[in-house]
Design an enzyme around this catalytic site. Structure first.
Site, PDB file in Angstrom:
ATOM      1  CE  LYS A 124      54.835   7.733 105.311  1.00  0.00           C
ATOM      2  NZ  LYS A 124      55.361   8.627 104.326  1.00  0.00           N
ATOM      3  CG  ASP A 143      50.061   6.979 103.741  1.00  0.00           C
ATOM      4  OD1 ASP A 143      49.031   6.588 104.348  1.00  0.00           O
ATOM      5  OD2 ASP A 143      50.213   6.821 102.526  1.00  0.00           O
TER       6      ASP A 143
END
Ligand code: SF4
Length: 218
Positions: A124, A143
C-alpha cells in the site's frame, strides 16, 4: 462461485467521481518523495488529518533522510506519538531513512521491488509513493475507505486488501488506478462515511445498491 451484485457501472462511477473530484491529490502533506514515504508510513491505522498535524514539525526537526537516519528513537517517538503505534513507526521511519542513505543514495526508488525492501513499507505504501509522486501505476491503493466503498458499490466481494486490489485492477482502467484511490478516500470522508453514509446527497446513489444505504431512490 458467488455472484456479483447486479450493476457494476464502472465507467459511470468513474465519470461521476471525476466530475466531483476533478483535481484530486494525495491528502498527505509532503514536498518530496521521501516526505511522502514517511507520511504514508505514519498514516497506517491513523487519519491523514492527524498525520498532517505531525509531519511539519517532524520534517522541521529532520529535513532529510540523512538527518532522520541519525535521530534518536525517543526523539522520533515523541514527535510521532499521536499517530499511534509510535514505537514501531519511529523505528520504521528511521530504518527506512537509513536504508535510503546506505543503499539508494538518499533517493526514494521508483521501483516496487526496491521500495518493498524498506522497513515499514508494504504494497500500500509503495503504491502511494509510486502513484502520487512518480505517476507510476502498479496497483490500486486499498485503505479502509477504498475497501468499504468498493464493497458498497459492488466492485468486489473480497475482504483482504490484496484481493480487493486484484479485483479493482481487473475492472478499473490503469489510467484511473491512482486517481480512483484518492477520489474514494475523499468521498469516504465526506459522503460515504463508515457509520452513516450520506446517501441522500451522494452523487453515486443511483448506481449503488448497498444494504448499508441510509436513503434510496430506487
Ligand atoms: S449511496 Fe450511500 S452507500 Fe452508496 S456510495 Fe453513496 S453514500 Fe455510499
Amino acid at each position: 462461485m458467488k455472484k456479483s451484485r447486479p450493476g457494476r457501472p464502472v465507467p459511470e462511477i468513474l465519470a461521476r467521481l471525476d466530475k466531483k473530484y476533478p483535481k484530486v491529490r494525495c491528502a498527505l502533506y509532503h514536498r518530496n518523495a521521501w516526505e511522502l514515504l514517511i507520511a504514508t508510513i505514519l498514516s497506517a491505522q491513523c487519519t491523514d488529518v492527524r498525520v498532517n498535524l505531525v509531519t511539519p514539525e517532524l520534517f522541521a526537526h529532520f529535513p532529510t533522510p540523512a538527518a532522520m537516519a541519525k535521530a534518536s528513537l525517543p526523539e522520533l517517538e515523541a514527535l510521532v506519538r499521536t499517530t499511534g503505534f509510535f514505537r514501531n513507526k519511529a523505528k520504521n521511519i528511521r530504518g527506512a531513512s537509513l536504508k535510503l542513505v546506505e543503499e539508494f543514495s538518499s533517493k526514494v526508488p521508483a521501483e516496487l521491488d526496491q521500495l518493498l525492501t524498506l522497513p515499514g513499507v508494504a504494497r500500500k505504501t509503495a503504491n502511494v509513493v509510486l502513484g502520487s509522486w512518480y505517476g507510476i501505476s502498479v496497483g490500486v491503493v486499498v485503505d479502509t475507505h477504498v475497501a468499504r466503498i468498493s464493497h458498497r458499490l459492488g466492485l468486489t466481494r473480497a475482504t483482504a486488501p490484496p484481493k480487493i486490489e486484484q479485483d479493482l485492477m481487473k475492472i478499473l482502467p490503469p489510467d484511473h488506478w491512482i486517481d480512483f484511490s484518492h477520489q474514494i478516500i475523499h468521498f469516504g470522508r465526506e459522503t460515504c462515511i463508515a457509520r452513516k453514509p450520506r446517501c441522500a446527497t451522494c452523487p453515486l446513489e443511483t448506481l449503488c445498491s448497498s444494504p448499508d444505504k441510509t436513503w434510496s431512490s430506487h
